[in-house]
Design an enzyme around this catalytic site. Sequence first.
Site, short mmCIF file in Angstrom:
data_model
loop_
_atom_site.label_atom_id
_atom_site.label_comp_id
_atom_site.label_asym_id
_atom_site.label_seq_id
_atom_site.Cartn_x
_atom_site.Cartn_y
_atom_site.Cartn_z
N ARG A 280 2.83 3.10 4.42
CA ARG A 280 2.64 3.01 3.02
C ARG A 280 1.80 4.10 2.29
O ARG A 280 1.60 4.22 1.05
CB ARG A 280 2.12 1.56 2.90
CG ARG A 280 2.72 0.71 3.38
CD ARG A 280 2.35 -0.80 2.99
NE ARG A 280 2.95 -2.05 3.21
CZ ARG A 280 2.64 -3.27 3.21
NH1 ARG A 280 1.49 -3.48 2.26
NH2 ARG A 280 3.70 -4.21 3.43
N CYS A 380 -0.01 -15.21 -4.19
CA CYS A 380 -0.93 -15.67 -2.90
C CYS A 380 -2.29 -15.55 -3.63
O CYS A 380 -2.62 -14.86 -4.35
CB CYS A 380 -0.69 -14.31 -1.93
SG CYS A 380 -2.13 -14.24 -1.00
N CYS A 383 -4.77 -12.80 -2.61
CA CYS A 383 -4.28 -11.50 -3.17
C CYS A 383 -4.70 -11.64 -4.66
O CYS A 383 -5.21 -10.72 -5.14
CB CYS A 383 -2.64 -11.42 -2.95
SG CYS A 383 -2.39 -11.40 -1.41
#
Length: 483
Positions: A280, A380, A383
């Site tokens: 990532r 979420c 999140c």
Amino acid sequence: MVEAEIGKKNRSNKRRGWFIGAVIVVLIAIAVASRHSQIISLFINRSCTCSENSWKYTGIVEDCCCDYETVDSLNGEVLHPLLQELVTTPFFRYFKVKLWCDCPFWPDDGMCRLRDCSVCECPENEFPETFKNPLRRGLPSDDLMCQEGKPQATVDRTLDSKAFRGWIVIDNPWTNDDETDNSEMTYVNLQLNPERYTGYAGPSARRIWDAIYSENCPKYSSGEVCQEKKVLYKLISGLHSSISIHIAADYLLDEATNLESNNHFLQLQWGENLELIYDRVLRYPDRVRNLYFTFLFVLRAVTKAADYLEQAEYDTGNHLEDLKAQSLMRQLVNNPKLQAACPLPFDEAKMWQGQSGPELKQQIQKQFKNISALMDCVGCEKCRLWGKLQVLGLGTALKILFSVNGQNYQDQILHLQRNEVIALVNLLNRLSESIKLVHEMGPSAENIMGRLISEPTAPQIGTWRRILEFATGLWSKKLPLRQ
């Protein structure tokens, strides 16, 4: 009779010739494959050799005023230790947030697979009493520092020396959050809700980032010379990198265990996911560079607001902890090593120049507000908490750097909400931690991923071994000939 014998020998020789030819073909194929594998391995090894130390970046950070080596040194020796201690104090530990909002863009379809996705809210008696009633004390207008009489060609990079006038409730022009709506706000202890892997993935998560990058923060072209158009993309990219790093650094190693633990509360195993941080972030140098850029941008906002932050009242009712918070903040904004090595992390005076400056500023401000509103679409809960906090922190940095300066806004004074300062400092800590993690996890991640790419897999080795054994068997066997 003789002719029959000769015919039999000829058939035998042809049969053996066929087997010899087959073996030669197999051996040639193996040699070619081996050679091809070596060539691929050579390119891979070259690639790995080039990227072996790619986590060590050198030179000036693009569009900033400090180099990578200085940032790494200052962060490790000064900034990271101070920030880690500062965010644990009661003042910076509690964040006020509206966790449940309707997504203004599409119906929320996010699914969280982990119980760690949920947020543990503070009971009413836990968070500081002073947070419930914002202070509105102000200074008389004649106490304001006069900023007139300065050369028109220069930009005032300082803020009022008597900046702090009590915590007020005022909306940030760069963000979408309405902090005046206290009825739906809740306090969250950030120390009990760490930023980590939550299992939030799939179309819902991808749609958030797609909307951010494609609609509100498109990547600038390679020939782009307008710095303003680069800034928003680089800030979001740097924040995205930081989030990904924290997910990889605190990852649930056995997700199957978590599914069982939802009912039985088993002990979960958390640790580093080196493959994830490589895939990532580390394999894309621009993402690492944008992380550094975002860190210096936010650091500049903190140093520009030094007078304000130094004089602010970090009042939670815990006198000793509040004195500690104020002392740590003064050490942060007035650190002699920082002032000597990197006195101006980012030069905001270069922004919004020319006739199109004000229009560009309005455009980017609108785009960032949309990004802020997108945080309500995150499916979420945890999140959403960290997304809102860090976007607010970034919006606060933008507010400090671009909403108050001596040239264009001489009549404006910096006003910050308590929540904005909490978000700003926690964001700087997250970015500081990410840079540290890049150096701690980077070499191991790249070495492991390099070996996985360059080494042949077990099935490939087994296949070639079986072919070779089969060819050797054909060579050694005396097969019966048909009469």
